[in-house]
Design a protein around this motif. Structure first.
Motif, short mmCIF file in Angstrom:
data_model
loop_
_atom_site.label_atom_id
_atom_site.label_comp_id
_atom_site.label_asym_id
_atom_site.label_seq_id
_atom_site.Cartn_x
_atom_site.Cartn_y
_atom_site.Cartn_z
N GLY A 233 -7.79 -50.37 5.40
CA GLY A 233 -8.19 -49.07 4.87
C GLY A 233 -9.09 -49.18 3.65
N SER A 234 -8.84 -50.19 2.82
CA SER A 234 -9.70 -50.38 1.65
C SER A 234 -11.10 -50.81 2.06
CB SER A 234 -9.08 -51.43 0.71
OG SER A 234 -7.94 -50.91 0.06
N ALA A 235 -11.17 -51.76 2.99
CA ALA A 235 -12.49 -52.19 3.48
C ALA A 235 -13.22 -51.03 4.15
CB ALA A 235 -12.32 -53.35 4.46
N ALA A 236 -12.47 -50.23 4.92
CA ALA A 236 -13.08 -49.10 5.62
C ALA A 236 -13.59 -48.05 4.64
CB ALA A 236 -12.08 -48.48 6.59
N GLY A 237 -12.87 -47.86 3.53
CA GLY A 237 -13.29 -46.88 2.54
C GLY A 237 -14.63 -47.22 1.92
N VAL A 238 -14.86 -48.52 1.68
CA VAL A 238 -16.16 -48.96 1.15
C VAL A 238 -17.21 -48.93 2.25
CG1 VAL A 238 -17.39 -50.82 -0.03
CG2 VAL A 238 -14.99 -50.37 -0.58
N ALA A 239 -16.81 -49.32 3.45
CA ALA A 239 -17.75 -49.33 4.58
C ALA A 239 -18.33 -47.94 4.85
CB ALA A 239 -17.07 -49.87 5.83
N SER A 240 -17.50 -46.92 4.70
CA SER A 240 -17.94 -45.56 4.99
C SER A 240 -18.88 -45.00 3.94
CB SER A 240 -16.71 -44.64 5.09
OG SER A 240 -16.09 -44.49 3.82
N GLY A 241 -18.86 -45.60 2.74
CA GLY A 241 -19.66 -45.09 1.64
C GLY A 241 -18.92 -44.10 0.77
N ASP A 242 -17.68 -43.76 1.15
CA ASP A 242 -16.88 -42.81 0.35
C ASP A 242 -16.44 -43.42 -0.97
OD1 ASP A 242 -17.12 -40.94 2.37
OD2 ASP A 242 -15.22 -41.47 3.31
N TYR A 243 -16.29 -44.74 -0.99
CA TYR A 243 -15.87 -45.44 -2.21
C TYR A 243 -16.83 -46.59 -2.49
CZ TYR A 243 -11.62 -42.75 -1.62
OH TYR A 243 -10.72 -41.71 -1.48
N LEU A 244 -16.88 -46.99 -3.76
CA LEU A 244 -17.85 -48.00 -4.16
C LEU A 244 -17.30 -49.42 -4.18
CD1 LEU A 244 -19.79 -46.20 -7.06
CD2 LEU A 244 -20.46 -46.49 -4.65
N ALA A 245 -15.98 -49.56 -4.27
CA ALA A 245 -15.45 -50.92 -4.37
C ALA A 245 -13.96 -50.96 -4.12
CB ALA A 245 -15.77 -51.51 -5.74
N SER A 246 -13.48 -52.17 -3.81
CA SER A 246 -12.06 -52.46 -3.74
C SER A 246 -11.85 -53.85 -4.32
CB SER A 246 -11.55 -52.39 -2.30
OG SER A 246 -10.14 -52.45 -2.28
N ILE A 247 -10.59 -54.21 -4.52
CA ILE A 247 -10.25 -55.45 -5.22
C ILE A 247 -9.25 -56.26 -4.41
CG2 ILE A 247 -9.13 -56.42 -7.28
CD1 ILE A 247 -10.13 -54.03 -8.85
N VAL A 249 -9.18 -57.80 -1.50
CA VAL A 249 -8.96 -57.46 -0.09
C VAL A 249 -10.03 -58.15 0.75
CG1 VAL A 249 -7.84 -55.24 -0.55
CG2 VAL A 249 -10.33 -55.33 -0.29
N GLY A 250 -9.94 -57.98 2.07
CA GLY A 250 -10.92 -58.55 2.97
C GLY A 250 -11.17 -57.61 4.12
N GLY A 251 -12.15 -57.93 4.93
CA GLY A 251 -12.47 -57.12 6.09
C GLY A 251 -13.95 -56.83 6.19
N ASP A 252 -14.31 -56.18 7.28
CA ASP A 252 -15.70 -55.84 7.54
C ASP A 252 -16.04 -54.54 6.83
OD1 ASP A 252 -18.22 -55.50 8.53
OD2 ASP A 252 -17.63 -55.30 10.63
N ALA A 253 -16.87 -54.62 5.80
CA ALA A 253 -17.23 -53.44 5.01
C ALA A 253 -18.61 -52.90 5.35
CB ALA A 253 -17.16 -53.78 3.52
N ARG A 254 -19.18 -53.35 6.43
CA ARG A 254 -20.49 -52.82 6.84
C ARG A 254 -20.34 -51.40 7.38
NH1 ARG A 254 -22.05 -57.59 10.89
NH2 ARG A 254 -19.89 -57.12 11.46
N PRO A 255 -21.34 -50.54 7.22
CA PRO A 255 -22.72 -50.87 6.80
C PRO A 255 -22.97 -50.74 5.30
CG PRO A 255 -22.66 -48.63 7.59
CD PRO A 255 -21.27 -49.16 7.77
#
Length: 377
Positions: A233-247, A249-255
């Motif tokens: 969920g943290s990676a997805a939050g950054v991936a979507s553009g809704d959030y700027l960063a997480s700490i 964690v790992g995962g696919d944060a594209r695009p």
């Protein structure tokens, strides 16, 4: 780094298309030699044994999203259709409790486990709960990714670091510093996995506190981060553009995001251990699954597409250097951290003072349907 269905799915397509490696013929020198047996031939032999045993196997695998490993499971079933695999995904800290209870009650359901709770494997080995087994390709596995006596063998290297919106990163991502997240533009724009809910995330915060002190966490909380359970969920939050960063964690944060493996910030990397239990009801099936997962073909086509392989003869994913070349991570450090449970719990309790108690359903089992013995036949 957590795999996504998209990444694993692409790897599986490649894996399913590959043909078996043929046995290498030895030159006739006048003396009889045995032909070298390929890994695929070894797997076929294990497959026959698993079918003769009854064709079942149950594996408890750490993860924090329902179906996280479904594509991996599908690849195994495609290659070995006569073996029924129950691959049960849940947080490692719940799986190990299930296994301990099953051992205590004499009703072991899990044939094998692949978890991030490294301390459990050392304890299970000491208590003689593990089967000594060196899977296919064991001699090719890095020393820090296996038990020297063969009681457990890791199947991939995990890695948790900062995930940051690509536009916020420096021109050279190696220049990123964790203190950037304390700037005004990150207020209300951070999405964090509860560090007190996941020991791999917790260790990432331990490295941050060791570098910047507890005041960093106090200032971080003032940024009003959104706190969630589970890493995807943290990676997805950054991936979507809704959030700027997480700490941590790992995962696919594209695009919109990318993992920042900074030259100055330490990141957590560890070998995800796997083992077979001595009392496993389906030992042959478990040997087949673990050997398939550590085989060169599977490591290349289903593991090294998204993270580092545990094998010396498999290259890292595109864009990553060999793990040993990163000087700001130590794959053995997490296991040392996990081994001192008193220190872990003291640190967790202090972190909870900053972030509060964990709230929300188990992200891998939101309906609470797995129970004590999931996957039983």
């Amino acid at each position: 780094m957590k795999p996504t269905k998209k990444l694993i799915g692409a790897a599986v397509a490649t894996l399913l298309a590959m043909t078996a490696v043929t046995t290498t013929a030895m030159a006739n020198t006048g003396t009889h030699h045995h032909a070298a047996v390929s890994e695929q031939d070894q797997l076929q032999a294990l497959y026959r044994q698993a079918k003769a045993e009854g064709g079942n196997v149950t594996v408890y695998m750490g993860g924090d999203a329902p179906g996280q490993w479904d594509s991996l499971s599908a690849a195994f079933r495609q290659q070995f259709p006569d073996v029924q695999l129950h691959l049960v995904t849940d947080l490692s800290k719940y799986h190990d409790a299930r296994i301990d209870n099953q051992l205590a009650t004499g009703h072991l359901v899990a044939d094998a486990a692949i978890l991030q709770t490294t301390q459990d494997f050392d304890r299970w080995k000491k208590d003689k709960d593990l089967l000594k087994y060196k899977p296919v390709g064991w001699d090719k596995v890095f020393a820090n990714a296996k038990d020297k006596d063969g009681y457990y063998t890791s199947v991939f290297y995990g890695a948790f670091s900062y995930i940051v919106n690509s536009k916020q990163l420096p021109a050279d991502p190696g220049d990123f510093k964790g203190t950037e997240l304390l700037k005004p533009e990150y207020k209300n724009k951070l999405i964090l996995t509860y560090p007190n809910d996941d020991d791999a995330v917790l260790f990432g915060y331990k490295q941050i506190v060791d570098q910047y002190g507890w005041n960093y966490l106090a200032r971080l909380v003032k940024q009003n981060p959104k706190l969630i359970r589970g890493v995807p969920g943290s990676a997805a939050g950054v991936a979507s553009g809704d959030y700027l960063a997480s700490i941590a964690v790992g995962g696919d944060a594209r695009p919109n995001g990318a993992t920042a493996l900074s030259d100055t910030e330490r990141f957590n990397s560890w070998a995800q251990r796997g083992a077979i239990f001595k009392q496993a009801p389906h030992k042959a099936g478990a040997k087949l699954f673990l050997s398939w997962l550590t085989s060169q073909a599977t490591q290349k086509n289903a593991i090294a597409t998204w993270t580092w392989s545990v094998r010396k003869d498999v290259a890292p994913p595109a864009g990553l250097k060999p793990l040993s070349s990163y000087k700001n991570t130590d794959p053995d450090a997490f296991a040392r951290f996990m081994a001192n449970r008193g220190a872990v719990e003291r640190f967790r309790s202090q972190v909870e003072l900053y972030f509060g108690q964990v709230k929300g359903a188990d992200p891998a089992d939101p309906q609470g349907t797995l129970g004590r013995t999931p996957g039983s036949f």
